[in-house]
Design an enzyme around this catalytic site. Structure first.
Site, PDB file in Angstrom:
ATOM      1  N   ALA A  99       0.828  -1.199   0.000  1.00 33.53           N
ATOM      2  CA  ALA A  99       0.000   0.000   0.000  1.00 33.53           C
ATOM      3  C   ALA A  99       0.866   1.253   0.000  1.00 33.53           C
ATOM      4  O   ALA A  99       1.943   1.274   0.598  1.00 33.53           O
ATOM      5  CB  ALA A  99      -0.922  -0.001   1.223  1.00 33.53           C
ATOM      6  N   SER A 100       0.391   2.265  -0.711  1.00 33.25           N
ATOM      7  CA  SER A 100       1.023   3.580  -0.722  1.00 33.25           C
ATOM      8  C   SER A 100       2.494   3.476  -1.124  1.00 33.25           C
ATOM      9  O   SER A 100       2.801   3.029  -2.223  1.00 33.25           O
ATOM     10  CB  SER A 100       0.833   4.228   0.659  1.00 33.25           C
ATOM     11  OG  SER A 100       1.319   5.534   0.667  1.00 33.25           O
ATOM     12  N   THR A 101       3.414   3.865  -0.241  1.00 31.40           N
ATOM     13  CA  THR A 101       4.830   3.836  -0.598  1.00 31.40           C
ATOM     14  C   THR A 101       5.319   2.424  -0.895  1.00 31.40           C
ATOM     15  O   THR A 101       6.217   2.237  -1.724  1.00 31.40           O
ATOM     16  CB  THR A 101       5.689   4.455   0.520  1.00 31.40           C
ATOM     17  OG1 THR A 101       5.360   3.833   1.764  1.00 31.40           O
ATOM     18  CG2 THR A 101       5.457   5.946   0.644  1.00 31.40           C
TER      19      THR A 101
END
Length: 200
Positions: A99-101
């Site tokens: 998720a995300s980064t």
């Protein structure tokens, strides 16, 4: 790592039994497991593992298994830059979630070596602002820094997914969740795996 116990692996050798924590045992097989939020401490450990494995054998593949909710942008970029810096081929595997980064790390594996397990998910979103406070001039500087960070994430993802910046910006404006198959179609990974690749 939380409060749970890290299991040990016992191996029998001609010199007797030897006990390792499971992560050290995986490292001896050139596997790095990233299973937490990404912060400076986690990044330093992953970077040290990458550099150690490259030093041991710069031509042999390093596998990074990712199950992470994301985390610090600067920590992410430290890991990403090291992945691109080392000579060893890098394969990435998403197990659970990237998720995300963490999605950037998944996408940052070498072409043809980015995998996502069948029921994993990948999430793209804007880098977190961290709820900044301060004077108006401080907030203005922080806003400029967030724009710079967002642009860097978009540039890295554009390089690995072949999407243009405008498409990525629109898709990352709100959290966008991908199934394993959707992550491959989007260019965040190359293949969905349900079983381990055969060793040849």
């Amino acid at each position: 790592m939380g409060s749970y116990t890290i299991p040990n692996v016992v191996e029998r050798t001609p010199q007797g039994e030897r006990s390792y924590d499971v992560f050290s045992r995986l490292l001896s097989e050139r596997i790095i497991f990233l299973g937490t939020e990404i912060d400076d401490g986690v990044a330093n450990v992953v970077i040290a593992q990458l550099l150690h494995l490259e030093s041991a054998n710069p031509e042999h593949e390093i596998a990074i298994y990712i199950n992470s909710p994301g985390g610090s942008f600067t920590s992410l970029m430290a890991i990403y830059d090291t992945m691109t810096f080392v000579q060893a081929p890098i394969s990435t595997f998403c197990v659970g979630q990237a998720a995300s980064t963490a999605a950037v790390l998944l996408a940052g594996g070498d072409p043809g070596r980015r995998f996502v397990l069948e029921h994993a998910r990948v999430l793209l979103g804007q880098p977190a602002s961290g709820g900044r406070q301060g004077t108006v001039s401080d907030l203005s500087l922080q806003a400029k820094e967030m724009i710079r960070i967002r642009s860097q994430v978009e540039e890295v993802l554009s390089r690995h997914t072949r999407h243009d910046i405008a498409t990525l910006r629109a898709d990352m404006d709100r959290d966008k969740v991908f199934t394993a198959q959707e992550a491959v179609a989007y260019g965040l990974a190359d293949e969905v795996l349900s079983r381990r690749l055969a060793v040849v």
